[in-house]
Scaffold this motif. Structure first.
Motif, PDB file in Angstrom:
ATOM      1  N   VAL A 235      81.480 -59.546  26.135  1.00  0.00           N
ATOM      2  CA  VAL A 235      82.149 -59.195  27.386  1.00  0.00           C
ATOM      3  C   VAL A 235      81.859 -57.750  27.771  1.00  0.00           C
ATOM      4  CG1 VAL A 235      84.388 -58.810  28.464  1.00  0.00           C
ATOM      5  CG2 VAL A 235      83.979 -60.893  27.175  1.00  0.00           C
ATOM      6  N   THR A 236      81.959 -56.844  26.822  1.00  0.00           N
ATOM      7  CA  THR A 236      81.865 -55.424  27.139  1.00  0.00           C
ATOM      8  C   THR A 236      80.446 -54.886  27.089  1.00  0.00           C
ATOM      9  OG1 THR A 236      82.134 -54.686  24.842  1.00  0.00           O
ATOM     10  CG2 THR A 236      84.128 -55.095  26.115  1.00  0.00           C
ATOM     11  N   GLN A 237      79.614 -55.472  26.248  1.00  0.00           N
ATOM     12  CA  GLN A 237      78.253 -54.980  26.026  1.00  0.00           C
ATOM     13  C   GLN A 237      78.243 -53.513  25.584  1.00  0.00           C
ATOM     14  OE1 GLN A 237      76.104 -55.943  29.632  1.00  0.00           O
ATOM     15  NE2 GLN A 237      76.008 -58.096  29.113  1.00  0.00           N
ATOM     16  N   CYS A 238      79.319 -53.082  24.928  1.00  0.00           N
ATOM     17  CA  CYS A 238      79.350 -51.754  24.327  1.00  0.00           C
ATOM     18  C   CYS A 238      78.338 -51.729  23.188  1.00  0.00           C
ATOM     19  CB  CYS A 238      80.751 -51.459  23.788  1.00  0.00           C
ATOM     20  SG  CYS A 238      80.845 -49.960  22.788  1.00  0.00           S
ATOM     21  N   PRO A 239      77.398 -50.782  23.189  1.00  0.00           N
ATOM     22  CA  PRO A 239      76.340 -50.810  22.171  1.00  0.00           C
ATOM     23  C   PRO A 239      76.862 -50.748  20.743  1.00  0.00           C
ATOM     24  CG  PRO A 239      76.319 -48.738  23.388  1.00  0.00           C
ATOM     25  CD  PRO A 239      77.227 -49.659  24.127  1.00  0.00           C
ATOM     26  N   VAL A 240      77.952 -50.042  20.518  1.00  0.00           N
ATOM     27  CA  VAL A 240      78.501 -49.949  19.162  1.00  0.00           C
ATOM     28  C   VAL A 240      78.924 -51.328  18.668  1.00  0.00           C
ATOM     29  CG1 VAL A 240      80.341 -48.980  17.758  1.00  0.00           C
ATOM     30  CG2 VAL A 240      79.247 -47.568  19.505  1.00  0.00           C
ATOM     31  N   TYR A 241      79.572 -52.114  19.535  1.00  0.00           N
ATOM     32  CA  TYR A 241      80.059 -53.422  19.114  1.00  0.00           C
ATOM     33  C   TYR A 241      78.942 -54.448  19.063  1.00  0.00           C
ATOM     34  CZ  TYR A 241      84.726 -51.719  18.827  1.00  0.00           C
ATOM     35  OH  TYR A 241      85.826 -51.017  18.415  1.00  0.00           O
TER      36      TYR A 241
ATOM     37  N   ALA B 243      75.268 -56.430  12.568  1.00  0.00           N
ATOM     38  CA  ALA B 243      75.420 -56.129  11.142  1.00  0.00           C
ATOM     39  C   ALA B 243      76.365 -57.116  10.458  1.00  0.00           C
ATOM     40  CB  ALA B 243      75.934 -54.696  10.970  1.00  0.00           C
ATOM     41  N   ALA B 244      77.423 -57.531  11.179  1.00  0.00           N
ATOM     42  CA  ALA B 244      78.394 -58.455  10.585  1.00  0.00           C
ATOM     43  C   ALA B 244      77.861 -59.881  10.512  1.00  0.00           C
ATOM     44  CB  ALA B 244      79.691 -58.420  11.397  1.00  0.00           C
TER      45      ALA B 244
ATOM     46  N   ILE C   8      72.530 -47.312  16.760  1.00  0.00           N
ATOM     47  CA  ILE C   8      71.243 -47.300  16.045  1.00  0.00           C
ATOM     48  C   ILE C   8      71.470 -47.165  14.547  1.00  0.00           C
ATOM     49  CG2 ILE C   8      69.200 -45.876  15.640  1.00  0.00           C
ATOM     50  CD1 ILE C   8      68.850 -47.709  17.958  1.00  0.00           C
ATOM     51  N   ALA C   9      72.445 -46.352  14.162  1.00  0.00           N
ATOM     52  CA  ALA C   9      72.740 -46.198  12.736  1.00  0.00           C
ATOM     53  C   ALA C   9      73.181 -47.525  12.121  1.00  0.00           C
ATOM     54  CB  ALA C   9      73.814 -45.127  12.539  1.00  0.00           C
ATOM     55  N   ARG C  10      73.956 -48.304  12.867  1.00  0.00           N
ATOM     56  CA  ARG C  10      74.362 -49.631  12.395  1.00  0.00           C
ATOM     57  C   ARG C  10      73.144 -50.535  12.208  1.00  0.00           C
ATOM     58  NH1 ARG C  10      79.608 -51.397  10.711  1.00  0.00           N
ATOM     59  NH2 ARG C  10      81.121 -49.988  11.674  1.00  0.00           N
ATOM     60  N   ILE C  11      72.235 -50.489  13.196  1.00  0.00           N
ATOM     61  CA  ILE C  11      71.037 -51.324  13.113  1.00  0.00           C
ATOM     62  C   ILE C  11      70.167 -50.886  11.937  1.00  0.00           C
ATOM     63  CG2 ILE C  11      68.953 -52.067  14.344  1.00  0.00           C
ATOM     64  CD1 ILE C  11      70.524 -51.573  16.960  1.00  0.00           C
ATOM     65  N   ASP C  12      70.128 -49.577  11.690  1.00  0.00           N
ATOM     66  CA  ASP C  12      69.354 -49.071  10.552  1.00  0.00           C
ATOM     67  C   ASP C  12      69.850 -49.676   9.240  1.00  0.00           C
ATOM     68  OD1 ASP C  12      67.735 -47.500  12.147  1.00  0.00           O
ATOM     69  OD2 ASP C  12      68.894 -45.660  11.838  1.00  0.00           O
TER      70      ASP C  12
ATOM     71  N   ASP D  70      63.090 -56.747   8.713  1.00  0.00           N
ATOM     72  CA  ASP D  70      61.732 -56.595   8.192  1.00  0.00           C
ATOM     73  C   ASP D  70      60.901 -55.706   9.123  1.00  0.00           C
ATOM     74  OD1 ASP D  70      59.548 -57.004   6.523  1.00  0.00           O
ATOM     75  OD2 ASP D  70      58.864 -58.742   7.675  1.00  0.00           O
ATOM     76  N   GLY D  71      60.372 -54.617   8.587  1.00  0.00           N
ATOM     77  CA  GLY D  71      59.508 -53.727   9.350  1.00  0.00           C
ATOM     78  C   GLY D  71      60.232 -52.673  10.169  1.00  0.00           C
ATOM     79  N   TRP D  72      61.556 -52.744  10.251  1.00  0.00           N
ATOM     80  CA  TRP D  72      62.326 -51.799  11.075  1.00  0.00           C
ATOM     81  C   TRP D  72      62.190 -50.348  10.617  1.00  0.00           C
ATOM     82  CZ3 TRP D  72      64.853 -51.689  15.649  1.00  0.00           C
ATOM     83  CH2 TRP D  72      65.765 -50.666  15.869  1.00  0.00           C
ATOM     84  N   PRO D  73      62.319 -50.012   9.327  1.00  0.00           N
ATOM     85  CA  PRO D  73      62.221 -48.598   8.923  1.00  0.00           C
ATOM     86  C   PRO D  73      60.879 -47.969   9.299  1.00  0.00           C
ATOM     87  CG  PRO D  73      63.201 -49.900   7.168  1.00  0.00           C
ATOM     88  CD  PRO D  73      62.690 -50.875   8.179  1.00  0.00           C
ATOM     89  N   THR D  74      59.785 -48.688   9.072  1.00  0.00           N
ATOM     90  CA  THR D  74      58.465 -48.149   9.409  1.00  0.00           C
ATOM     91  C   THR D  74      58.329 -47.934  10.910  1.00  0.00           C
ATOM     92  OG1 THR D  74      57.511 -49.315   7.515  1.00  0.00           O
ATOM     93  CG2 THR D  74      55.978 -48.572   9.222  1.00  0.00           C
TER      94      THR D  74
END
Length: 852
Positions: free
Chosen positions: A191-197, A203-204, A467-471, A476-480
């Motif tokens: 509903v909100t599209q807040c990037p944190v959520y 992550a959840a 972004i920190a949550r996604i980190d 696969d391949g995200w860190p590089t």
């Protein structure tokens, strides 16, 4: 005054103050009160509206089309707003309760809460009412619990909270109301599209992370520097493996195209070109058109809808990147293959021919038809932004020796310049490398800077947290990928970031006023009036023209045009008036000017020459319109004031919410009349005026008076200087366009409206920011023109809040010096003047203008 720069006889400024000026009509209306529709209800808080009031207000609301909503919530909100057009809120709510299986009282409470919080967001006057927001949020959480935390109730509550704060911490409380915290989190994120959520949901629920990140990317809530790694990862083999086989080709093409555009936007030109090179020949052709079809992909077993695309010029950016890499043949082929190239070549040519004609539009349309363009092209072309980069590329490849001026006038002379990405910025800087065009290159580079530099701290912190949550997700391949892009961004910042000492990039400093040293005394207790709101209540406003203001005596002579009475008084044959005027205080939309004194020895029938006090409105004083303290003394004036100095950190354009430092009331200034008239060097300019305008300062702080070197020039003014003078004469009087913002809004002034407008006087001086060399050997003018350098400009900010010097950059001209344009700016208003040679003189025409 002490400055040798202003030694010509009968100084123009002195003449200006001693010549009789036309009087204003009526009781002096130099400042005109502007009436605007008041959008804010001042007699009700947003959480106190009745059901009927909410129903009526709902007619203003609409569901935003820029973000998607869960189907059930979307249906509920659409049905609620549609139903309220004809029925009461309880009736509509009862119907919705039955349809969605919710208790009628709970549905009614949630509908009320949602509408109230819609109103909170819609009515800008309550944007800072934290107490109201907190009360509504507490009530909403209670009502969501009463609704058993169903999925729909969570979605309604989340959207309502989003209206107040897109990423409120109260969302966490909402998560735990639902029976299933993960589903509640999903509802909040959708509903909100807040990037944190969105990131928390990914992550959840890592099994659906690719689908969630796709939704996050589509929401446009992430800045482009953060969106780039998401788009590239979604185009990677590991992410595509999570999509249904039938969706992979379309998904790979869309995500790769998105990543290419984001890479160019953020200055990673080589990154974007490498992604393009990774596509097959057919795929490269497929991504070039601006129009891209909509499709639905199945990702992580969830449907994700990708909208159609219809804007942008990625083809020109790809061609520019190829040109930058030395691949001219490939670059040229892309531009030539575009059907828009022929259209825009004709538009540029016809526009250039028509710009100097009185029948410009008619001529341009006839010219376009002669070039073979159809009716639709002719109809829309004059209103479209010139897609110039493809044409610039052909110029750079085919005819680099020719003058590029025609393209500068076509695309960059208006108030809305086309933005650039890293690839097109390099192209423009290559084509417009000559000094006259340096602003075109600078603006293109600045476009990239605005993309890669952070937004406000709070928004940036949310995106960084996402972004920190996604980190933390094992993608696969995200860190590089992140490491490579971060390295590229570091290089892009070095290449494109503008000089951070430029005032446009600095936080506005807290400059304190530097007024004349008049004696300040406390007002005797018996002369003090009841506390009043100054500077924001029209009944008390020193420059408002309203029915409660004292009427200018009919038998009195009128003040010169451009001087607005604030307070006036008569004592037998002597009379005094205090006025506001922008003659020496140019603060655009921030202030109506400075205070002037008018003296009369015949009871107000005639007035002496206006005398400037050196005091600017609210910097630091405001003169009280009504006072028990008599002004006229034998040798001095006693003027009641409020110390209410504008806090320069609160100045924005357009100005909103001007604030003051702590206010001190019950003061008066003791101003000797001799100080007002003193002219130490008998040059026609009083010492107070000279101090304010820095005429008594040494170089380089003192200004240059245009025409002061005329005696040494043999009576000859260069043609280019004549042109500059003609342009200045054309744009003089811009102060009359300013809508002046009230200081420290409050009282009866709403958050929207309450502005005033200031009229200018005859032959007011012009204050320029620039170089004296540009006006060397200029003939003296009846309109005094003072040119200040950087040091002078800095000091003027302490004399008048945000003193606005008129800035006119270098003239942009063709190689023959027969045609060009000049962009001018006063900070809050500006425009472009086109000029061309005709016979021995110059013709001028305004081709664009803007105002904050």
């Amino acid at each position: 005054m002490g400055s040798g720069l202003l030694s010509i006889p009968a100084l123009a400024l002195g003449i200006l103050l001693t010549m009789p000026a036309p009087a204003s009509a009526g009781p002096q209306s130099s400042v005109e009160e502007m009436s605007e529709e008041v959008m804010v209800s001042s007699d009700a808080r947003p959480h106190d509206f009745s059901d009927e009031a909410l129903r009526k207000k709902s007619a203003d609301y609409s569901l935003p089309g820029y973000r998607s909503r869960p189907p059930e919530f979307d249906h509920w909100a659409t049905a609620l707003l549609a139903g309220l057009k004809a029925h009461s809120l309880p009736v509509v709510s009862a119907s919705l309760a039955k349809e969605h299986g919710m208790a009628a009282p709970a549905m009614l409470d949630l509908a009320r809460d949602w509408l109230r919080m819609q109103d909170y967001a819609w009515r800008s006057g309550f944007g800072s009412d934290e107490e109201a927001a907190a009360a509504m949020t507490r009530r909403l959480l209670d009502h969501t619990k009463a609704a058993q935390g169903t999925q729909l109730s969570i979605e309604i509550a989340a959207d309502a909270m989003w209206q107040i704060d897109h990423c409120t911490a109260h969302f966490e409380q909402l998560e735990h109301i639902g029976a299933d915290p993960l589903e509640a989190l999903r509802a909040i994120a959708s509903v909100t599209q807040c990037p944190v959520y969105q990131a928390r949901l990914a992550a959840a629920d890592p099994a659906h992370a690719a689908a969630t990140l796709s939704e996050l990317l589509l929401s446009d809530e992430m800045r482009k520097v953060h969106a780039l790694p998401i788009a590239e990862w979604l185009a990677s083999p590991s992410a595509l493996a999570r999509a249904a086989p039938s969706s992979r080709d379309a998904l790979r093409l869309r995500m790769t195209r998105t990543a290419i555009a984001l890479a160019f936007d953020t200055g990673l030109v080589s990154e974007g070109l490498a992604l393009f090179d990774g596509l097959s020949a057919g795929e490269r052709q497929a991504i070039l058109p601006a129009v891209q079809p909509a499709f639905e992909a199945e990702i992580d077993d969830l449907p994700v809808a990708f909208p159609a695309l219809a804007e942008g010029d990625l083809a020109s950016s790809i061609a520019a990147a190829l040109f930058d890499a030395g691949r001219k043949t490939e670059a040229r082929a892309i531009v030539i293959a575009s059907p828009q190239t022929v259209i825009w070549r004709a538009i540029v040519a016809c526009g250039y021919q028509s710009n100097t004609r009185p029948d410009d539009r008619t001529f341009a349309q006839a010219c376009l038809k002669r070039e073979g363009l159809g009716e639709d092209d002719v109809k829309t072309a004059p209103h479209d932004e010139v897609a110039i980069d493809g044409i610039l590329l052909l110029h750079a490849i085919d005819t680099p020796e020719r003058d590029p001026y025609i393209y500068a006038e076509a695309a960059f002379s208006g108030s809305q310049r086309p933005s650039a990405d890293g690839a097109t910025a390099r192209l423009r800087c290559s084509v417009f490398a000559a000094p006259p065009f340096q602003q075109i290159c600078a603006h293109a580079r600045r476009s990239v800077t605005w993309t890669i530099e952070p937004d406000d701290k709070q928004t940036e912190a949310r995106r960084a947290a996402a972004i920190a949550r996604i980190d933390g997700i094992a993608l696969d391949g995200w860190p590089t990928l992140r490491t490579r892009i971060d390295a590229g961004l570091a290089k892009a910042r070095l290449e494109f970031t503008e000089d951070r000492t430029d005032p446009a990039w600095r936080d506005r400093p807290a400059l304190r006023a530097s007024p004349p040293d008049f004696a300040v005394h406390p007002l005797p207790p018996q002369l003090r009036s009841a506390p009043a709101t100054t500077g924001n209540d029209p009944a008390d406003n020193a420059y408002a023209d309203n029915e409660k203001s004292a009427q200018w005596p009919k038998a009195w002579g009128e003040l010169p045009r451009g001087f607005t009475p604030v307070r006036f008084e008569r004592n037998d044959k002597r009379a005094v008036a205090i006025s506001l005027s922008g003659m020496f205080d140019r603060a655009g939309e921030i202030s109506p000017g400075g205070y002037w004194i008018h003296l009369s020895d015949d009871g107000g029938k005639t007035w002496q020459v206006p005398r400037y006090t050196g005091l600017s409105f609210h910097f630091p004083y405001e003169v009280m319109r009504r006072s028990k303290l008599p002004m006229l003394g034998e040798q001095d004036l006693k003027i009641e004031v409020v110390h209410a100095e504008i806090d320069t950190r609160s100045i924005t354009y357009p100005p909103v919410g001007l604030q003051t430092w702590p206010t001190e009331r019950d003061l008066f200034l003791d101003i000797p009349i001799a100080r007002l008239t003193a002219d130490s060097d008998s040059d026609g300019v009083t010492d107070l005026a000279a101090r304010h305008l820095l005429l008594d300062r040494p170089a380089p702080m003192a200004p240059f008076l245009v025409g002061s070197d005329w005696a040494h020039c043999g009576g000859v003014t260069p043609s280019i200087t004549e042109l500059r003078l003609a342009i200045l004469a054309r744009i003089n009087g811009v102060e009359a366009r300013a809508l002046i913002e009230p200081v420290a809004r409050g009282g009866s002034v709403p958050m929207i409206g309450g502005w005033s407008r200031m009229a200018t006087g005859a032959a007011w001086p012009l204050f320029l920011k620039g170089s004296a060399a540009d006006f060397a050997c200029a003939r003296p003018t009846t309109m005094p023109i003072l040119i200040y350098g950087p040091q002078g400009e800095d000091q003027l900010q302490r004399q008048t809040p945000d003193f606005r010097l008129l800035e006119m950059p270098n003239l942009v001209m063709n190689r023959e010096q027969t045609r060009g344009y000049a962009e001018w700016s006063a900070g809050w208003v500006g425009g472009t003047v086109l000029f061309w040679r005709e016979g021995e003189g110059w013709k001028l025409r305004d081709i664009s203008s803007w105002i904050t």
